[in-house]
Design an enzyme around this catalytic site. Sequence first.
Site, PDB file in Angstrom:
ATOM      1  CG  HIS A  86      -2.122  -0.850   1.076  1.00 50.35           C
ATOM      2  ND1 HIS A  86      -3.222  -0.766   1.905  1.00 50.35           N
ATOM      3  CD2 HIS A  86      -2.421  -1.802   0.161  1.00 50.35           C
ATOM      4  CE1 HIS A  86      -4.139  -1.641   1.504  1.00 50.35           C
ATOM      5  NE2 HIS A  86      -3.660  -2.285   0.455  1.00 50.35           N
ATOM      6  CE1 TYR A 214      -4.634   3.648   9.450  1.00 53.01           C
ATOM      7  CE2 TYR A 214      -5.224   3.235  11.734  1.00 53.01           C
ATOM      8  CZ  TYR A 214      -4.436   2.969  10.637  1.00 53.01           C
ATOM      9  OH  TYR A 214      -3.439   2.022  10.725  1.00 53.01           O
ATOM     10  N   PRO A 306      -3.077  -0.402  19.142  1.00 48.06           N
ATOM     11  CG  PRO A 306      -4.939  -1.692  18.625  1.00 48.06           C
ATOM     12  CD  PRO A 306      -4.250  -1.043  19.766  1.00 48.06           C
ATOM     13  CE  LYS A 310       4.828   2.705  13.536  1.00 47.98           C
ATOM     14  NZ  LYS A 310       4.687   2.167  12.193  1.00 47.98           N
ATOM     15  CE1 TYR A 399      -0.587   3.465   9.946  1.00 47.83           C
ATOM     16  CE2 TYR A 399       0.367   2.505   7.955  1.00 47.83           C
ATOM     17  CZ  TYR A 399      -0.621   2.526   8.921  1.00 47.83           C
ATOM     18  OH  TYR A 399      -1.643   1.602   8.870  1.00 47.83           O
TER      19      TYR A 399
HETATM   20  P1  FAD Z   1       2.996 -12.620  21.374  1.00 39.47           P
HETATM   21  O1  FAD Z   1       2.451 -12.616  19.994  1.00 39.47           O
HETATM   22  O2  FAD Z   1       2.059 -12.344  22.497  1.00 39.47           O
HETATM   23  O3  FAD Z   1       3.676 -14.043  21.580  1.00 39.47           O
HETATM   24  C1  FAD Z   1       4.079 -14.478  22.846  1.00 39.47           C
HETATM   25  C2  FAD Z   1       4.029 -16.000  22.865  1.00 39.47           C
HETATM   26  O4  FAD Z   1       4.524 -16.461  24.102  1.00 39.47           O
HETATM   27  C3  FAD Z   1       2.620 -16.528  22.712  1.00 39.47           C
HETATM   28  O5  FAD Z   1       2.580 -17.462  21.650  1.00 39.47           O
HETATM   29  C4  FAD Z   1       2.322 -17.165  24.066  1.00 39.47           C
HETATM   30  O6  FAD Z   1       1.483 -18.307  23.950  1.00 39.47           O
HETATM   31  C5  FAD Z   1       3.718 -17.537  24.536  1.00 39.47           C
HETATM   32  N1  FAD Z   1       3.844 -17.629  25.994  1.00 39.47           N
HETATM   33  C6  FAD Z   1       3.292 -16.831  26.937  1.00 39.47           C
HETATM   34  N2  FAD Z   1       3.650 -17.233  28.170  1.00 39.47           N
HETATM   35  C7  FAD Z   1       4.450 -18.312  28.001  1.00 39.47           C
HETATM   36  C8  FAD Z   1       5.131 -19.172  28.907  1.00 39.47           C
HETATM   37  N3  FAD Z   1       5.037 -19.007  30.234  1.00 39.47           N
HETATM   38  N4  FAD Z   1       5.869 -20.182  28.401  1.00 39.47           N
HETATM   39  C9  FAD Z   1       5.959 -20.368  27.060  1.00 39.47           C
HETATM   40  N5  FAD Z   1       5.330 -19.583  26.151  1.00 39.47           N
HETATM   41  C10 FAD Z   1       4.595 -18.565  26.623  1.00 39.47           C
HETATM   42  N6  FAD Z   1      -0.364  -5.256  16.589  1.00 39.47           N
HETATM   43  C11 FAD Z   1      -0.452  -4.561  15.473  1.00 39.47           C
HETATM   44  O7  FAD Z   1       0.580  -4.089  14.973  1.00 39.47           O
HETATM   45  N7  FAD Z   1      -1.695  -4.397  14.880  1.00 39.47           N
HETATM   46  C12 FAD Z   1      -2.843  -4.973  15.412  1.00 39.47           C
HETATM   47  O8  FAD Z   1      -3.916  -4.860  14.863  1.00 39.47           O
HETATM   48  C13 FAD Z   1      -2.756  -5.719  16.591  1.00 39.47           C
HETATM   49  N8  FAD Z   1      -3.857  -6.316  17.156  1.00 39.47           N
HETATM   50  C14 FAD Z   1      -3.710  -7.047  18.305  1.00 39.47           C
HETATM   51  C15 FAD Z   1      -4.815  -7.693  18.898  1.00 39.47           C
HETATM   52  C16 FAD Z   1      -4.667  -8.438  20.087  1.00 39.47           C
HETATM   53  C17 FAD Z   1      -5.876  -9.125  20.713  1.00 39.47           C
HETATM   54  C18 FAD Z   1      -3.393  -8.543  20.694  1.00 39.47           C
HETATM   55  C19 FAD Z   1      -3.210  -9.350  21.970  1.00 39.47           C
HETATM   56  C20 FAD Z   1      -2.305  -7.918  20.086  1.00 39.47           C
HETATM   57  C21 FAD Z   1      -2.450  -7.164  18.902  1.00 39.47           C
HETATM   58  N9  FAD Z   1      -1.371  -6.534  18.262  1.00 39.47           N
HETATM   59  C22 FAD Z   1      -1.476  -5.831  17.148  1.00 39.47           C
HETATM   60  C23 FAD Z   1      -0.061  -6.607  18.794  1.00 39.47           C
HETATM   61  C24 FAD Z   1       0.742  -7.695  18.105  1.00 39.47           C
HETATM   62  O9  FAD Z   1      -0.077  -8.776  17.804  1.00 39.47           O
HETATM   63  C25 FAD Z   1       1.830  -8.033  19.077  1.00 39.47           C
HETATM   64  O10 FAD Z   1       2.618  -6.862  19.284  1.00 39.47           O
HETATM   65  C26 FAD Z   1       2.717  -9.167  18.611  1.00 39.47           C
HETATM   66  O11 FAD Z   1       1.982 -10.372  18.618  1.00 39.47           O
HETATM   67  C27 FAD Z   1       3.914  -9.278  19.542  1.00 39.47           C
HETATM   68  O12 FAD Z   1       4.594 -10.452  19.302  1.00 39.47           O
HETATM   69  P2  FAD Z   1       5.337 -11.196  20.492  1.00 39.47           P
HETATM   70  O13 FAD Z   1       5.940 -12.396  19.870  1.00 39.47           O
HETATM   71  O14 FAD Z   1       6.171 -10.222  21.217  1.00 39.47           O
HETATM   72  O15 FAD Z   1       4.198 -11.611  21.533  1.00 39.47           O
HETATM   73  C1  PHB Z   2      -5.441  -4.697  11.032  1.00 38.73           C
HETATM   74  O1  PHB Z   2      -5.542  -4.889   9.813  1.00 38.73           O
HETATM   75  O2  PHB Z   2      -5.762  -5.557  11.844  1.00 38.73           O
HETATM   76  C2  PHB Z   2      -4.935  -3.395  11.515  1.00 38.73           C
HETATM   77  C3  PHB Z   2      -4.520  -2.442  10.597  1.00 38.73           C
HETATM   78  C4  PHB Z   2      -4.036  -1.226  11.054  1.00 38.73           C
HETATM   79  C5  PHB Z   2      -3.989  -0.976  12.401  1.00 38.73           C
HETATM   80  C6  PHB Z   2      -4.404  -1.932  13.305  1.00 38.73           C
HETATM   81  C7  PHB Z   2      -4.877  -3.152  12.867  1.00 38.73           C
HETATM   82  O3  PHB Z   2      -3.542   0.229  12.838  1.00 38.73           O
END
Ligand code: FAD
Ligand code: PHB
Length: 411
Positions: A86, A214, A306, A310, A399
């Site tokens: 995009h 947005y 979100p 980021k 962004y």
């Molecule tokens: P996570 O993805 O949380 O991964 C952590 C992993 O560790 C998980 O698989 C978990 O099962 C595992 N874990 C936890 N505790 C333990 C343990 N004790 N032992 C072993 N394993 C463990 N970001 C965006 O940029 N845009 C979005 O739209 C967006 N929407 C989101 C919606 C939700 C509901 C959530 C929760 C987050 C969202 N995020 C979004 C944020 C983005 O998804 C996260 O920043 C990203 O997943 C971070 O990755 P991570 O690997 O650090 O953590």
């Molecule tokens: C999404 O596609 O889930 C999405 C896109 C942009 C955002 C957050 C979530 O800022």
Amino acid sequence: MGERLQVTSWTGSHMRTQVAIVGGGPAGSLLSLLLRAAGIDSVVLERRSQAYVLSRIRAGVLEHGTCETLRSIGVGARMDDQGFGHDGVNLAFGGRTVRIDFADLVGRQVMIYGQTEVQHDLYDAMDDRGVTVVDEAEAIALDGLRGDTPTVTFTTGGTTETLECDWIAGCDGYHGVTRQAVPDGVLSTFERVYPFGWLGILSETPPINDELIYAHHPRGFALCSMRHEMLSRYYVQCPADDEPDAWSDDRFWDELRTRLPDTAVANLKTGPSIEKSVTPLRSFVAEPMRHGRLLLAGDAAHIVPPTGAKGLNLAVSDVVYLADALRNWYHDGSTDGVDAYSDTALLRVWKAVRFSWWMTTMMHTFPDADDAFDERIAETELAYLEGSRAAQTAFAENYTGLPYRLPRDAG
Ligand code: FAD
Ligand code: PHB
């Protein structure tokens, strides 16, 4: 210091590796591959099953640097084939729409490619490259963080085992155990909890527009995003404690229609939701991101709302820094990288925290009636963006993603 490479060994319930990675989400999975590319051995412990991790619907927008990182380790082919580049996004307010043209302003794009797909590609590459992953293995305790051979105790299939290593990477998300293992008084935390959440739905309908919209509206924020030609992702601002069940599909679509500009609504195709969830919005940072032999990365160390897309992208830049620091330790025998890791990562983290906070306050409606002043400021931010190429450039730069500065680049 010489090379310290060694292979993972298992003896009964005692395992040894170089880097124990707690959490197999995007941060932990990508880190394992970056380390593998550097010839460093790791074991990933993931609390959930692979199927569960792959089913979590989360982020959808990849920064330029995230795409480059995935390509650099040979995990970008499906993204390049199936993702959508995009060139801009649209900010709608007061009946007007400002398009931020990334391509023109900063010569960059973002990629629309869901986190579930990224996770899929990472797991496939981990399988192909022989990374050791222990699924349904929950880390329960970390010991020896101030010594040379820290351990992670974990449970799997009803047994308790110990993984010994040189370093522990805490990639276990916001609710994980690794940050909690740091003794009281060591970490400083910074937090902002917003008085609203996002209700998100996924529907098998064509996206409303070919770029994201947005929208700032007196009834609250709305976002139109997508995954592909027949899969749309929409969000509306809602009370943080709302239950998804309180939102019928009809109620959701009506609310979305109200908050979007009429020109966009004319293209809205509605259908049954196939996923519906509420996410509370929060900014959180724990500093430093290192304690002895524990290095924190991704959501384990910080959370952003979100709005700026980021969270996932920060997890990627953290582990790029982290893998570089460990490469420096294992291959050059230097502690410079690991010593600099927290400061280097936090510099980028705080800029994304700032941008996500700014965009959140500008785009949302604050429920407190005393916030009339804030509402005027939000409208003025948008009007300023509308009329200023300089402001649009700053938006586009943030962004699409600020550059990564590895300590060695800074020299
Ligand atoms: P996570 O993805 O949380 O991964 C952590 C992993 O560790 C998980 O698989 C978990 O099962 C595992 N874990 C936890 N505790 C333990 C343990 N004790 N032992 C072993 N394993 C463990 N970001 C965006 O940029 N845009 C979005 O739209 C967006 N929407 C989101 C919606 C939700 C509901 C959530 C929760 C987050 C969202 N995020 C979004 C944020 C983005 O998804 C996260 O920043 C990203 O997943 C971070 O990755 P991570 O690997 O650090 O953590
Ligand atoms: C999404 O596609 O889930 C999405 C896109 C942009 C955002 C957050 C979530 O800022």
